[in-house]
Design an enzyme around this catalytic site. Structure first.
Site, short mmCIF file in Angstrom:
data_model
loop_
_atom_site.label_atom_id
_atom_site.label_comp_id
_atom_site.label_asym_id
_atom_site.label_seq_id
_atom_site.Cartn_x
_atom_site.Cartn_y
_atom_site.Cartn_z
N GLY A 148 9.35 27.32 62.96
CA GLY A 148 9.87 27.42 64.32
C GLY A 148 11.15 26.60 64.47
O GLY A 148 11.42 25.71 63.66
N CYS A 149 11.88 26.86 65.51
CA CYS A 149 13.17 26.19 65.72
C CYS A 149 12.96 24.70 65.97
O CYS A 149 13.53 23.86 65.25
CB CYS A 149 13.91 26.84 66.89
SG CYS A 149 12.89 27.21 68.32
#
Ligand SMILES: NC(=O)C1=CN([C@@H]2O[C@H](COP(=O)(O)OP(=O)(O)OC[C@H]3O[C@@H](n4cnc5c(N)ncnc54)[C@H](OP(=O)(O)O)[C@@H]3O)[C@@H](O)[C@H]2O)C=CC1
Ligand SMILES: CC(=O)N[C@@H](CCC(=O)OP(=O)(O)O)C(=O)O
Length: 345
Positions: A148-149
């Site tokens: 995920g970011c």
């Protein structure tokens, strides 16, 4: 090498198109759209018409496998868990940008994502695609769970100090800020202009789906069970993530020594740039690039380390790291197609 993309009209998809277009060994293959199949891609994104003007396709695993060499899934959580088994069975490698294959625990996934989890056999097969930390595992994988970011920025910032015995592992606080493209292209009440403009919002306090992902990675890398306080904020900008991370130190150590430790740890990691003392990165300094820039400061009054980690959420936080992982899977230089320097200002 033909790369198919699923989730065709989304931000992750068009960022993949932008990066694949400039990659010497990749070309855009099938682009699958759930909502716009049959329409022309350039009808939706006229600015990409000279890059790609094929019709958007419906999902069919066998057709995708026959016509492409690798598939990127840029779909919301809860989708790829259904599509990837079909794709792997048809014999094509997959890189998933969603959270569906990142957590090893089915129960954790269901608790935090509120979706039915992927089957355990696929969770066991998936390799977590944090490129700088797991390059060897990525090389030999058929299924990459792209990080995920927020976890990308957070774990890159924390892993080096957690590999030492300097950190009080119970004291980790992460203050994370993201631009609105992190929420995807779909309109929502929380992410449209009037709600975002000239506003600053904290959200999902103690409830963000990235908490278990971050804790899983940090616990693996430190060898101890780690829990964090993680608060996300939406800021009025399109791209960019800044994670400001606080860790109490168990021994006195100077900022310079910490910087030297991080430089040593990331000396082979082209995309991780450790700033000199007194130099703290901003999100625009990585905009459009695959860099993660780190700024470090020890407050000697409180003996607390502050780490500032910035990325472009759509590049190193998503499509860029996915391309970096394809490079690793194919034995290419990890920088192939990712040499964009930041687009400043
Ligand atoms: N935005 C970011 O910064 C980051 C996003 N991610 C993750 O990457 C994935 C893609 O994100 P992003 O591109 O921003 O999201 P978007 O919402 O912009 O795009 C997702 C696309 O998936 C397709 N889609 C939506 N619902 C379904 C469905 N039920 N079945 C099949 N396809 C569907 C749609 O495209 P179409 O109708 O054309 O198929 C949609 O445009 C998400 O899981 C996200 O959490 C990860 C890191 C960073
Ligand atoms: C600004 C914003 O809304 N960001 C999203 C990040 C989505 C994402 O990337 O989540 P997965 O990686 O788990 O798919 C969020 O906070 O939920």
């Amino acid at each position: 090498m033909r790369a198919a993309i699923i989730g065709g009209t989304g931000y992750g998809s068009i960022e993949l198109v932008r990066l694949i277009n400039k990659h010497p060994f990749l070309e855009i293959g099938s682009v699958v759209s759930n909502s716009q199949s049959g329409s022309s891609f350039s009808g939706i994104y006229p600015h990409l018409s000279e890059i790609i003007d094929q019709p958007l396709e419906k999902f069919d695993a066998d057709t995708l496998s026959e016509n492409n060499d690798i598939v990127f899934l840029a779909t919301p959580s809860g989708v790829s868990s259904k599509l990837v088994p079909q794709l792997l069975k048809s014999g094509i490698k997959c890189i998933d940008l969603s959270g569906d294959f990142r957590l090893r625990s089915m129960e954790e996934y269901e608790t935090w994502y509120k979706h039915k989890p992927a089957d355990e056999e696929y969770l066991k097969q998936a390799i977590y695609g944090l490129s700088e930390i797991y390059p060897d595992q990525i090389k030999s994988s058929n299924l990459i769970a792209n990080p995920g970011c927020y976890p990308t920025a957070t774990t890159i910032g924390l892993i080096p100090i957690l590999k030492t015995n300097l950190a009080d592992e119970k004291s980790i606080i992460i203050d994370a800020k993201s631009g609105v493209s992190g929420a995807g292209r779909g309109l929502s009440l929380t992410a449209h202009y009037s709600e975002i403009n000239e506003n600053l919002k904290a959200y999902k306090l103690g409830a963000h789906q990235h908490i278990p992902e971050i804790e899983q990675v940090l616990s693996d890398e430190s060898g101890n069970p780690i829990t964090i306080t993680f608060t996300t904020h939406l800021v009025p900008m399109t791209r960019g993530i800044m994670c400001t991370i606080y860790v109490n130190l168990k021994e006195e150590i100077s900022t310079k020594k910490i910087i030297d430790l991080y430089k040593q740890f990331y000396q082979e990691s082209h995309f991780i740039r450790v700033r000199p003392e007194g130099n703290i990165p901003s999100t625009k300094e990585v905009l459009g690039s695959n860099y993660c820039d780190l700024g470090l400061h020890v407050d000697e009054r409180t003996n607390r380390l502050t780490i500032v980690s910035v990325i472009d959420n759509l590049v190193k936080g998503a499509a860029g790291q996915a391309i970096q992982n394809v490079n690793l899977m194919n034995g290419w230089d990890e920088r192939t197609g990712l040499t964009d320097i930041p687009m400043y200002p």
